[in-house]
Design an enzyme around this catalytic site. Sequence first.
Site, short mmCIF file in Angstrom:
data_model
loop_
_atom_site.label_atom_id
_atom_site.label_comp_id
_atom_site.label_asym_id
_atom_site.label_seq_id
_atom_site.Cartn_x
_atom_site.Cartn_y
_atom_site.Cartn_z
N GLY A 135 -23.74 -43.78 17.74
CA GLY A 135 -25.18 -44.01 17.73
C GLY A 135 -25.73 -44.84 16.58
N ASP A 228 -21.43 -52.69 21.83
CA ASP A 228 -20.51 -52.68 20.69
C ASP A 228 -19.12 -52.20 21.10
OD1 ASP A 228 -20.17 -53.24 17.95
OD2 ASP A 228 -20.37 -51.12 17.41
N LYS A 268 -20.76 -57.56 20.89
CA LYS A 268 -19.59 -57.64 20.02
C LYS A 268 -18.47 -58.42 20.70
CE LYS A 268 -16.97 -54.38 17.43
NZ LYS A 268 -16.58 -52.97 17.37
#
Length: 424
Positions: A135, A228, A268
Amino acid sequence: MSNYYYYYGGGRYDWLKTVEPTNFLKIGLPYQAHPLHLQHQATTPPSILEKFKRADILLNEVKAEMDPLMLQPETEKKLFQILSSIDMFKGLRKKVEFTYNAQIVTNAWLKMYELLNTMNFNNTSQAFCNCELPGGFISAINHFNYTMMHYPTFNWVASSLYPSSETDALEDHYGLYQCNPDNWLMQSPLLKKNMDYNNGDVTIASNVKNLALRATQRLTPIHLYTADGGINVGHDYNKQEELNLKLHFGQALTGLLSLSKGGNMILKHYTLNHAFTLSLICVFSHFFEELYITKPTSSRPTNSETYIVGKNRLRLFTPKEEQVLLKRLEFFNDTPLVDLSLYQNLLESVYFAVETIHLKQQIEFLNFGMKCYRHFYNKIKLLNDYLAPKKKIFQDRWRVLNKLYVLEKKHKLKLCAASQGSVA
């Protein structure tokens, strides 16, 4: 002297230069106004890929110097201790947490906050954060929105891979999922019997389409999409980009299916040398007014991590584009999505990013890490003592550049009390 780093150690260690990128690295890519022609299996002239393949070989040769150290537990442990010692952000996470009332201050938190502060997005008040647990991205966006943008509210939805086995723990280290279940899109394996069961795996085409649908049903418009995701490749870092191709395609496709017009995207990636990765970047260039390859200063320079940033989405998918891309994910192959020969100007900019981030900065830092390993194998405390004053200067500078302010208690995320600690 390096263009990126400087430090005067003095005495027998006057060669010692800390590896500290002086700037947030940001390379702009040109918008493509010509029509997007997606292909099921595009071919590419070898000459276009030659320099990217050469870059991959050069970087992997340097990475390979560390490979023998990974084979023995003792040398592997020492190497990671050395790399930890030359991490200029070690200790900053705790300072940020306690000084600014921040939450879930992981390295991901630092990177996201730096990206938000640097990229000047027009709106981040409604976000879909994918591949998100534990998170850090959500927490950084929440902190930035309330302390810098002063939005009255921050609305978010998120997803992460839910383990298939009941014995595997969900990476909910801070209780963000447990205490905010209505914000999460993925489901427990206990709900497998449901018709629309979705475990958050973005390598599955039906999951991707369903996650995008759920996100837009719960949150409209979506101003910011982040992802991510990354597969643990063990010690096989030379294949990191290749092994993550399908995952990175899936997380990007989820974003493009859900992000609203005018929205912004942060994805990412690792190295950017594979033909499929290059073609995916070419696809992005048709949808965003501004497109960048970035490397935040808080992203460790020893790794190949990069973040692709899209600003101001200009258009949505056509039905045909959506169909072709979902089909490619379902029957995945790593041939290019487009004819790369149509994007040579854009590929020149991508290669400049590869040179700047990987062939210069990462290689220099890896060489520095190996030199520290040879000189400080049994002197890690001495290495820490040398670097401590410079770390403080650099961390203080980072805090000033990134304009950190205290988060009011009323704006904190709801976390489970037993798991609110930070990662040092």
